[in-house]
Write an enzyme that holds these catalytic residues in place. Structure first.
Site, mmCIF file in Angstrom:
data_model
loop_
_atom_site.group_PDB
_atom_site.id
_atom_site.type_symbol
_atom_site.label_atom_id
_atom_site.label_comp_id
_atom_site.label_asym_id
_atom_site.label_seq_id
_atom_site.Cartn_x
_atom_site.Cartn_y
_atom_site.Cartn_z
ATOM 1 N N ASN A 7 1.063 -1.451 0.455
ATOM 2 C CA ASN A 7 0.238 -0.029 0.450
ATOM 3 C C ASN A 7 1.284 1.020 0.192
ATOM 4 O O ASN A 7 1.766 1.289 1.152
ATOM 5 C CB ASN A 7 -0.687 0.182 1.339
ATOM 6 N N LYS A 14 2.902 0.500 3.576
ATOM 7 C CA LYS A 14 2.586 -0.408 4.085
ATOM 8 C C LYS A 14 2.861 -1.945 3.682
ATOM 9 O O LYS A 14 2.375 -1.445 2.720
ATOM 10 C CB LYS A 14 1.417 -0.333 5.349
ATOM 11 N N ARG A 97 -2.169 -1.552 -3.870
ATOM 12 C CA ARG A 97 -3.824 -0.722 -3.675
ATOM 13 C C ARG A 97 -3.263 0.397 -4.903
ATOM 14 O O ARG A 97 -2.531 0.649 -4.157
ATOM 15 C CB ARG A 97 -3.710 -0.840 -2.445
ATOM 16 N N HIS A 185 -12.479 4.471 -1.049
ATOM 17 C CA HIS A 185 -12.351 3.261 0.221
ATOM 18 C C HIS A 185 -12.831 2.155 -0.028
ATOM 19 O O HIS A 185 -13.086 0.555 0.427
ATOM 20 C CB HIS A 185 -13.254 3.558 1.266
ATOM 21 N N HIS A 213 -16.911 3.756 6.975
ATOM 22 C CA HIS A 213 -15.609 4.237 6.770
ATOM 23 C C HIS A 213 -14.555 4.938 7.584
ATOM 24 O O HIS A 213 -15.458 6.088 7.100
ATOM 25 C CB HIS A 213 -14.688 3.540 5.389
ATOM 26 N N LEU A 214 -14.676 5.358 9.190
ATOM 27 C CA LEU A 214 -14.454 6.919 9.795
ATOM 28 C C LEU A 214 -12.376 6.307 10.318
ATOM 29 O O LEU A 214 -12.707 6.016 11.315
ATOM 30 C CB LEU A 214 -15.479 6.207 11.030
ATOM 31 N N GLY A 215 -11.816 7.318 9.229
ATOM 32 C CA GLY A 215 -10.501 7.468 9.557
ATOM 33 C C GLY A 215 -9.958 8.521 9.497
ATOM 34 O O GLY A 215 -11.150 9.585 9.981
ATOM 35 N N ASN A 216 -9.257 8.759 9.258
ATOM 36 C CA ASN A 216 -8.824 9.886 8.472
ATOM 37 C C ASN A 216 -9.658 10.564 7.761
ATOM 38 O O ASN A 216 -10.068 11.614 7.845
ATOM 39 C CB ASN A 216 -7.169 10.156 8.286
ATOM 40 N N GLY A 217 -9.832 9.485 6.836
ATOM 41 C CA GLY A 217 -10.580 10.182 5.427
ATOM 42 C C GLY A 217 -12.135 9.126 5.874
ATOM 43 O O GLY A 217 -11.783 8.808 6.725
ATOM 44 N N ARG A 246 -10.293 17.706 6.123
ATOM 45 C CA ARG A 246 -10.509 17.690 4.603
ATOM 46 C C ARG A 246 -12.790 17.937 5.377
ATOM 47 O O ARG A 246 -13.359 17.285 5.937
ATOM 48 C CB ARG A 246 -10.932 16.808 4.049
ATOM 49 N N GLU A 387 -7.916 -3.845 5.134
ATOM 50 C CA GLU A 387 -7.189 -3.930 3.749
ATOM 51 C C GLU A 387 -6.210 -4.429 2.688
ATOM 52 O O GLU A 387 -6.651 -5.068 2.113
ATOM 53 C CB GLU A 387 -7.190 -2.628 3.438
HETATM 54 P P1 ADP Z 1 -6.437 6.211 8.125
HETATM 55 O O1 ADP Z 1 -7.685 6.996 7.085
HETATM 56 O O2 ADP Z 1 -5.325 7.525 7.897
HETATM 57 O O3 ADP Z 1 -5.953 5.017 7.429
HETATM 58 P P2 ADP Z 1 -6.998 5.074 10.821
HETATM 59 O O4 ADP Z 1 -7.739 4.272 10.141
HETATM 60 O O5 ADP Z 1 -6.084 5.192 11.386
HETATM 61 O O6 ADP Z 1 -6.969 6.694 9.343
HETATM 62 O O7 ADP Z 1 -7.956 6.558 11.293
HETATM 63 C C1 ADP Z 1 -7.178 7.306 12.298
HETATM 64 C C2 ADP Z 1 -8.565 8.676 13.100
HETATM 65 O O8 ADP Z 1 -9.100 7.776 14.300
HETATM 66 C C3 ADP Z 1 -8.039 9.080 13.816
HETATM 67 O O9 ADP Z 1 -8.817 10.409 13.871
HETATM 68 C C4 ADP Z 1 -7.668 8.687 15.154
HETATM 69 O O10 ADP Z 1 -8.291 10.151 16.934
HETATM 70 C C5 ADP Z 1 -9.222 8.254 15.191
HETATM 71 N N1 ADP Z 1 -8.726 7.183 16.553
HETATM 72 C C6 ADP Z 1 -7.647 6.319 16.755
HETATM 73 N N2 ADP Z 1 -8.040 5.638 18.331
HETATM 74 C C7 ADP Z 1 -8.622 6.735 18.660
HETATM 75 C C8 ADP Z 1 -9.731 5.810 19.373
HETATM 76 N N3 ADP Z 1 -9.308 4.442 20.910
HETATM 77 N N4 ADP Z 1 -10.831 6.730 19.971
HETATM 78 C C9 ADP Z 1 -11.115 7.346 18.807
HETATM 79 N N5 ADP Z 1 -10.611 7.868 17.790
HETATM 80 C C10 ADP Z 1 -9.636 7.036 17.374
#
Ligand code: ADP
Length: 399
Positions: A7, A14, A97, A185, A213-217, A246, A387
């Site tokens: 990736n 990664k 990826r 995603h 899917h709730l990450g940075n994106g 974003r 992934e």
């Molecule tokens: P990416 O999209 O870069 O792969 P990730 O899936 O690792 O990102 O998600 C990052 C997000 O997850 C950040 O906003 C981080 O704050 C949040 N996060 C990680 N651990 C926790 C937690 N214990 N509680 C709330 N949010 C979390």
């Protein structure tokens, strides 16, 4: 069969090595080896971390070049404490990826010159990602020779969306120019949707699943009968939900207003992609943990950021449920989705009228879990996205 997965991002890579001798399974096994390269912290240096054979290493190397970094990373497969292979010739295939497959690629594909040319051609649609993906492919060709390489596209899962869901209602020329909703995603949405079906013990063909899917994106997908029929990200990964830095969807009139005040395209790009979302509103951080900490200490801007994040999440969840015409399962995944009981509760609260009720005592867990109450008509699952494993499986089924 040993499959190496890469990736490759613009400033970090990664990688994992999987042994698929057992064949494809739904729950992800531990990889034999895992490694990462990160160029973000030190100028002209890369941080290399690798783990394998029960050992881990971390090094900082004076390497600015991506291909040289990859070579050092791959070496830890066959050399030093993390060695898991006698020789690189034991690798049977490589899965990459690739963020944007455009309209051409609606499934994974074996990489050849034509595929590389398409990834190159699609760079204007994914300027931060496709160049890195292509570099990764070419670097591994140089290191591994003729090993089959496979591109697994983040857009592919959404490529069968109905035209009405994919179309932006601008002039018809946009349709002809490929200005449409592609969605991203996809590897994660597809993996968690299948895993959800397995966890509830039903055939995915019979299910209406909302994947979050709730990450940075952040993005949502409406998965009906195993197909993504709607999603919140669009022509670019900027559309839809509010994210770490974003904005997600905003009134396009705001952009016209700012352009008339003299903002350039590059400035708007920076503003919307890097200085908005949780970071922009809270003025604290793009990290949900810092935002909720500040909120709990009474910081009003952090509170506004969190509340807006939840408001938009709920509103778009409602939109996806309308597209599905019903709801059997809601899935939460990625950094925030896997770890935040507060987000699960707040996101699901308005949908109690649909029969979605969460358990009272919720906490995050290492394992995938069902967080819905026993009497809930709709299941709600927290699934750790895999992934890399999904890419390895896609390689196996293609080859
Ligand atoms: P990416 O999209 O870069 O792969 P990730 O899936 O690792 O990102 O998600 C990052 C997000 O997850 C950040 O906003 C981080 O704050 C949040 N996060 C990680 N651990 C926790 C937690 N214990 N509680 C709330 N949010 C979390």
């Amino acid at each position: 069969m040993k499959i190496l997965v890469l990736n490759a991002g613009s400033s970090s890579h990664k990688s994992c090595l999987f042994d698929l001798s057992q064949g494809a399974e739904s729950a992800a096994p531990q990889p034999l080896w895992r490694a990462a390269l990160d160029w973000t912290h030190q100028q002209d240096k890369v941080e290399l971390s690798a783990s394998g054979a029960g050992e881990s290493i971390q090094q900082v190397l004076p390497v600015a070049d991506k291909a040289a970094g990859l070579e050092a990373m791959v070496k830890t497969l066959v050399d030093g404490p993390t060695q898991v292979l006698e020789s690189l010739s034991a690798i049977d295939a490589v899965g990459h990826r690739v963020v944007h497959g455009g309209r051409e690629y609606i499934d994974s594909v074996r990489i050849d010159d034509q595929v590389k040319a398409a990834i190159q051609r699609l760079i204007p649609l994914a300027p931060a990602h496709n160049p890195a993906n292509l570099q990764g492919i070419e670097a591994l060709e140089g290191i591994l020779g003729n090993v089959p390489q496979v591109a697994v596209f983040d857009t592919a899962f959404h490529a069968r969306m109905p035209e009405a869901a994919a179309t932006y209602p601008g002039p018809y020329a946009w349709v002809e120019q490929g200005i449409r909703r592609y969605g991203f995603h996809g590897i994660s949405h597809q993996y968690v949707a299948q895993r959800a079906a397995d966890m509830v013990g039903r055939n995915i063909a019979d299910l209406k699943i909302l994947t979050c899917h709730l990450g940075n994106g952040c993005s949502l997908a409406a998965v009906k009968g195993g197909i993504s029929i709607d999603t919140t990200m669009g022509f670019t990964p900027l559309d839809g939900l509010m994210m770490g830095s974003r904005s997600g969807s905003v009134d396009p009139g705001i952009l016209i207003y700012l352009m008339r005040q003299g903002y350039s395209a590059d400035q708007l790009d920076q503003l919307l992609n890097k200085e908005s979302g949780l970071k922009g509103l809270s003025g604290q951080s793009n990290d949900m943990r810092s935002v909720t900490e500040a909120m709990e200490q009474g910081n009003a801007q952090a509170q506004l950021a969190f509340d807006t994040f939840i408001h938009r999440l709920r509103r778009d969840m409602g939109g996806m449920i309308a597209s599905l015409g019903g709801l059997d399962v809601v899935v939460f995944t990625a950094g925030i989705g896997e770890n935040s009981p507060m987000v699960w509760q707040q996101a699901c609260a308005p949908f109690e009228f649909l029969g979605l009720r969460l358990k009272e005592d919720l906490s995050r867990a290492k394992e995938d879990q069902d967080i819905a109450n026993q009497d809930s008509r709709v299941r709600s699952l927290v699934i750790h996205t895999q992934e890399e494993w999904a890419i390895a499986q896609a390689c196996l089924s293609l080859l």
